[in-house]
Design a protein around this motif. Structure first.
Motif, PDB file in Angstrom:
ATOM      1  N   ARG A  27      22.445   8.884  21.056  1.00 25.47           N
ATOM      2  CA  ARG A  27      22.031   7.743  20.246  1.00 25.47           C
ATOM      3  C   ARG A  27      23.206   6.813  19.963  1.00 25.47           C
ATOM      4  O   ARG A  27      23.005   5.661  19.584  1.00 25.47           O
ATOM      5  CB  ARG A  27      21.428   8.206  18.918  1.00 25.47           C
ATOM      6  N   PHE A  28      24.412   7.325  20.133  1.00 22.62           N
ATOM      7  CA  PHE A  28      25.595   6.510  19.856  1.00 22.62           C
ATOM      8  C   PHE A  28      26.747   6.999  20.721  1.00 22.62           C
ATOM      9  O   PHE A  28      26.694   8.062  21.339  1.00 22.62           O
ATOM     10  CB  PHE A  28      25.987   6.587  18.372  1.00 22.62           C
ATOM     11  N   ALA A  29      27.809   6.196  20.741  1.00 22.73           N
ATOM     12  CA  ALA A  29      29.022   6.561  21.477  1.00 22.73           C
ATOM     13  C   ALA A  29      30.207   5.883  20.819  1.00 22.73           C
ATOM     14  O   ALA A  29      30.059   4.907  20.065  1.00 22.73           O
ATOM     15  CB  ALA A  29      28.920   6.126  22.942  1.00 22.73           C
ATOM     16  N   ALA A  30      31.392   6.401  21.097  1.00 21.81           N
ATOM     17  CA  ALA A  30      32.627   5.688  20.742  1.00 21.81           C
ATOM     18  C   ALA A  30      32.966   4.772  21.905  1.00 21.81           C
ATOM     19  O   ALA A  30      32.848   5.160  23.065  1.00 21.81           O
ATOM     20  CB  ALA A  30      33.761   6.678  20.493  1.00 21.81           C
ATOM     21  N   ILE A  31      33.336   3.527  21.588  1.00 21.27           N
ATOM     22  CA  ILE A  31      33.688   2.561  22.627  1.00 21.27           C
ATOM     23  C   ILE A  31      35.164   2.203  22.488  1.00 21.27           C
ATOM     24  O   ILE A  31      35.658   1.969  21.379  1.00 21.27           O
ATOM     25  CB  ILE A  31      32.806   1.299  22.554  1.00 21.27           C
ATOM     26  N   ALA A  32      35.864   2.181  23.611  1.00 19.36           N
ATOM     27  CA  ALA A  32      37.274   1.802  23.642  1.00 19.36           C
ATOM     28  C   ALA A  32      37.428   0.545  24.484  1.00 19.36           C
ATOM     29  O   ALA A  32      36.962   0.496  25.629  1.00 19.36           O
ATOM     30  CB  ALA A  32      38.123   2.937  24.222  1.00 19.36           C
ATOM     31  N   VAL A  33      38.054  -0.464  23.915  1.00 17.96           N
ATOM     32  CA  VAL A  33      38.263  -1.743  24.588  1.00 17.96           C
ATOM     33  C   VAL A  33      39.721  -2.154  24.413  1.00 17.96           C
ATOM     34  O   VAL A  33      40.479  -1.518  23.675  1.00 17.96           O
ATOM     35  CB  VAL A  33      37.331  -2.838  24.014  1.00 17.96           C
ATOM     36  N   CYS A  34      40.114  -3.227  25.073  1.00 12.15           N
ATOM     37  CA  CYS A  34      41.451  -3.791  24.902  1.00 12.15           C
ATOM     38  C   CYS A  34      41.356  -4.972  23.951  1.00 12.15           C
ATOM     39  O   CYS A  34      40.703  -5.970  24.260  1.00 12.15           O
ATOM     40  CB  CYS A  34      42.033  -4.232  26.242  1.00 12.15           C
ATOM     41  N   GLU A  35      42.006  -4.867  22.811  1.00 12.46           N
ATOM     42  CA  GLU A  35      41.946  -5.930  21.808  1.00 12.46           C
ATOM     43  C   GLU A  35      42.586  -7.200  22.366  1.00 12.46           C
ATOM     44  O   GLU A  35      43.742  -7.168  22.823  1.00 12.46           O
ATOM     45  CB  GLU A  35      42.670  -5.470  20.551  1.00 12.46           C
ATOM     46  N   PRO A  36      41.869  -8.327  22.369  1.00 13.53           N
ATOM     47  CA  PRO A  36      42.369  -9.543  23.033  1.00 13.53           C
ATOM     48  C   PRO A  36      43.706 -10.047  22.498  1.00 13.53           C
ATOM     49  O   PRO A  36      44.583 -10.446  23.267  1.00 13.53           O
ATOM     50  CB  PRO A  36      41.259 -10.564  22.776  1.00 13.53           C
ATOM     51  N   PHE A  42      41.394  -0.534  21.245  1.00 11.62           N
ATOM     52  CA  PHE A  42      40.611  -0.640  20.017  1.00 11.62           C
ATOM     53  C   PHE A  42      39.368   0.218  20.191  1.00 11.62           C
ATOM     54  O   PHE A  42      38.650   0.096  21.186  1.00 11.62           O
ATOM     55  CB  PHE A  42      40.218  -2.099  19.755  1.00 11.62           C
ATOM     56  N   VAL A  43      39.115   1.095  19.222  1.00 11.90           N
ATOM     57  CA  VAL A  43      37.997   2.031  19.315  1.00 11.90           C
ATOM     58  C   VAL A  43      37.030   1.796  18.167  1.00 11.90           C
ATOM     59  O   VAL A  43      37.443   1.615  17.015  1.00 11.90           O
ATOM     60  CB  VAL A  43      38.491   3.492  19.294  1.00 11.90           C
ATOM     61  N   SER A  44      35.744   1.793  18.475  1.00 14.38           N
ATOM     62  CA  SER A  44      34.718   1.645  17.462  1.00 14.38           C
ATOM     63  C   SER A  44      33.528   2.521  17.851  1.00 14.38           C
ATOM     64  O   SER A  44      33.594   3.291  18.818  1.00 14.38           O
ATOM     65  CB  SER A  44      34.303   0.175  17.333  1.00 14.38           C
ATOM     66  N   ARG A  45      32.462   2.412  17.100  1.00 13.79           N
ATOM     67  CA  ARG A  45      31.247   3.180  17.393  1.00 13.79           C
ATOM     68  C   ARG A  45      30.092   2.209  17.623  1.00 13.79           C
ATOM     69  O   ARG A  45      29.972   1.200  16.930  1.00 13.79           O
ATOM     70  CB  ARG A  45      30.911   4.126  16.238  1.00 13.79           C
ATOM     71  N   VAL A  46      29.254   2.520  18.624  1.00 13.03           N
ATOM     72  CA  VAL A  46      28.115   1.671  18.952  1.00 13.03           C
ATOM     73  C   VAL A  46      26.880   2.526  19.157  1.00 13.03           C
ATOM     74  O   VAL A  46      26.957   3.682  19.583  1.00 13.03           O
ATOM     75  CB  VAL A  46      28.376   0.844  20.239  1.00 13.03           C
TER      76      VAL A  46
END
Length: 251
Positions: A27-36, A42-46
């Protein structure tokens, strides 16, 4: 000098099955992106859904850091898998490397993604149509599966996606098939949940159907029921659902 130990196991069908259940049943996951602005991870939950071809889908606001990050650089990783009792590192999890594709509201696929997402996350109805929210298909590139201590696997995108010529055909009848099952065969969802999902709860409902399986929902709980193999025509769905009933009658 000792040769380095290869800790990556050969990817087999059992590993692929576990990987698919972790992704499709989440139902959810942790997402890791590159902060611009900084370049830092940068890690968050979606919240996550699944498109009819098995691609993970997220619904995120333009106000969030990860939305700005994905628009600047579509590369992202999603971590699936919930820790249970005891050591959290003893429970399976999978990191999926993805390329994000934003889906515009005038895209023919938008309504399908919307329907499937709110079926899994009914509370998303409150904001799904806000102008600053958008769907992104998180197209898999590769994945790393950790099935527990000493059980590491490298997977390809094809290991996670649904391959069937019936994807579009089944998507067209998905909502009517769900309505039929929940109205005329309401007992089926509880049967599937009990015999295939090991659930002791009653009151489950079918909320998603694709060529590879079913999504059952009970309040905030989600159960993913995988078919033994993807169906190849939409006409096979009725037989597959009946087969799940008859083959598990004694369980």
């Amino acid at each position: 000098m000792k040769e380095p130990v290869n800790i990556i196991r050969d990817t087999d069908d059992q590993a692929r099955g576990l990987a698919r259940r972790l992704v499709r049943g989440a139902r959810f996951a942790a997402i890791a992106v590159c902060e611009p602005d900084t370049g830092f991870p940068f890690v968050s939950r979606v919240l996550t859904g699944i498109d009819t071809d098995g691609t993970p889908v997220i619904l995120i606001s333009a106000l969030s850091t990860h939305t700005a990050a994905l628009r600047a650089d579509p590369r992202a990783s999603l971590l699936f898998g919930e820790p249970g009792k005891g050591d959290p590192l003893a429970h399976p999890r999978i990191t999926v490397r993805t390329n994000a594709e934003q889906v515009s509201r005038d895209d023919p696929s938008h309504q399908r993604l919307r329907s499937r997402f709110i079926a899994r996350h009914p509370k998303a109805t409150l904001y799904v149509d806000f102008g600053d929210f958008a769907f992104f298909r998180m197209v898999p590139v590769s994945a790393s599966l950790n099935g527990g201590f000493g059980k590491a696997y490298a997977l390809e995108a094809a290991d996670l996606l649904i391959a069937s010529p019936a994807i579009s055909e089944l998507a067209e009848i998905e909502q009517s098939a769900i309505a039929h099952m929940n109205t005329d065969h309401a007992e089926a969802a509880d049967f599937y949940a009990r015999t295939l999902g090991k659930s002791s709860k009653s009151g489950w409902a079918i909320r998603g159907i694709d060529c590879a399986g079913l999504d059952l929902v009970h309040g905030d709980a989600l159960l993913r029921i995988e078919f033994d193999a993807p169906i190849q025509t939409a006409a096979e769905l009725r037989h597959k659902l009946a087969e799940l009933m008859h083959s598990n009658r004694n369980n």
